[in-house]
Scaffold this motif. Structure first.
Motif, PDB file in Angstrom:
ATOM      1  N   ARG A  44       0.765  -1.191   0.206  1.00 35.37           N
ATOM      2  CA  ARG A  44       0.241   0.329  -0.279  1.00 35.37           C
ATOM      3  C   ARG A  44       0.167   1.358   0.067  1.00 35.37           C
ATOM      4  O   ARG A  44       0.499   2.724  -0.478  1.00 35.37           O
ATOM      5  CB  ARG A  44      -1.137  -0.182   0.792  1.00 35.37           C
ATOM      6  N   PRO A  46       2.691   2.978  -2.223  1.00 39.47           N
ATOM      7  CA  PRO A  46       2.615   3.334  -3.438  1.00 39.47           C
ATOM      8  C   PRO A  46       1.300   4.197  -3.200  1.00 39.47           C
ATOM      9  O   PRO A  46       1.245   5.369  -3.599  1.00 39.47           O
ATOM     10  CB  PRO A  46       2.944   2.927  -4.302  1.00 39.47           C
ATOM     11  N   GLU A  47       0.140   4.125  -2.753  1.00 37.71           N
ATOM     12  CA  GLU A  47      -0.691   4.417  -2.425  1.00 37.71           C
ATOM     13  C   GLU A  47      -1.009   5.440  -1.742  1.00 37.71           C
ATOM     14  O   GLU A  47      -1.231   6.603  -1.902  1.00 37.71           O
ATOM     15  CB  GLU A  47      -1.586   3.579  -1.897  1.00 37.71           C
ATOM     16  N   ILE A  48      -0.464   5.438  -0.767  1.00 41.20           N
ATOM     17  CA  ILE A  48       0.281   6.439   0.639  1.00 41.20           C
ATOM     18  C   ILE A  48       0.892   7.750   0.090  1.00 41.20           C
ATOM     19  O   ILE A  48       0.236   8.641   0.456  1.00 41.20           O
ATOM     20  CB  ILE A  48       0.278   5.555   1.751  1.00 41.20           C
ATOM     21  N   GLN A  50       0.836   8.591  -2.619  1.00 44.59           N
ATOM     22  CA  GLN A  50      -0.239   9.525  -4.307  1.00 44.59           C
ATOM     23  C   GLN A  50      -1.630  10.041  -3.068  1.00 44.59           C
ATOM     24  O   GLN A  50      -1.965  11.049  -2.814  1.00 44.59           O
ATOM     25  CB  GLN A  50      -0.695   8.031  -4.805  1.00 44.59           C
ATOM     26  N   LYS A  51      -1.305   9.812  -2.458  1.00 44.07           N
ATOM     27  CA  LYS A  51      -2.946  10.034  -1.309  1.00 44.07           C
ATOM     28  C   LYS A  51      -2.208  11.887  -0.409  1.00 44.07           C
ATOM     29  O   LYS A  51      -2.872  12.529  -0.552  1.00 44.07           O
ATOM     30  CB  LYS A  51      -3.480   8.902  -0.319  1.00 44.07           C
ATOM     31  N   ASP A  54      -1.558  14.601  -3.330  1.00 43.17           N
ATOM     32  CA  ASP A  54      -3.275  14.602  -3.716  1.00 43.17           C
ATOM     33  C   ASP A  54      -3.234  15.360  -2.545  1.00 43.17           C
ATOM     34  O   ASP A  54      -3.821  16.681  -2.998  1.00 43.17           O
ATOM     35  CB  ASP A  54      -3.782  13.541  -4.376  1.00 43.17           C
ATOM     36  N   TYR A  64      -0.324   5.448   8.355  1.00 38.38           N
ATOM     37  CA  TYR A  64       0.346   4.588   7.276  1.00 38.38           C
ATOM     38  C   TYR A  64       1.586   3.960   8.024  1.00 38.38           C
ATOM     39  O   TYR A  64       1.278   2.024   8.460  1.00 38.38           O
ATOM     40  CB  TYR A  64       0.826   4.918   5.838  1.00 38.38           C
TER      41      TYR A  64
END
Length: 88
Positions: A44, A46-48, A50-51, A54, A64
């Motif tokens: 997770r 990379p998703e974190i 990106q979040k 953003d 995280y």
């Protein structure tokens, strides 16, 4: 990511290309439920990132990292990675 790979290769005294090939071709087996949980948590990341990019809310990273540390502790308690020295 390249810096991490270079650092690992340098510390392990192996060529970067050898490390990349091993990373791309080595099969990772997750047998224990805590291994699965840790693996999913790590994936997770990379998703974190990106979040955070953003939303610009850095506490997301703290949340995280706390989850990752907790998940790693559960994994480490359940799956011994290093043999403990029984005499010390």
């Amino acid at each position: 990511m390249r810096l991490i790979i270079l650092s690992i290769a340098r510390l392990a005294n192996i060529q970067e290309a050898t490390l990349r090939k091993a990373a791309e071709t080595t099969e990772v087996l997750l047998d224990h439920e805590k291994e699965w949980k840790l693996g999913k948590c790590i994936l997770r990341f990379p998703e974190i990132l990106q979040k955070i990019t953003d939303d610009l809310l850095l506490h997301t990273l703290c949340d995280y990292l706390y989850e990752l540390a907790t998940t790693f502790t559960e994994f480490y308690d359940s799956c011994y990675c290093v043999e403990k020295d029984r005499q010390t």
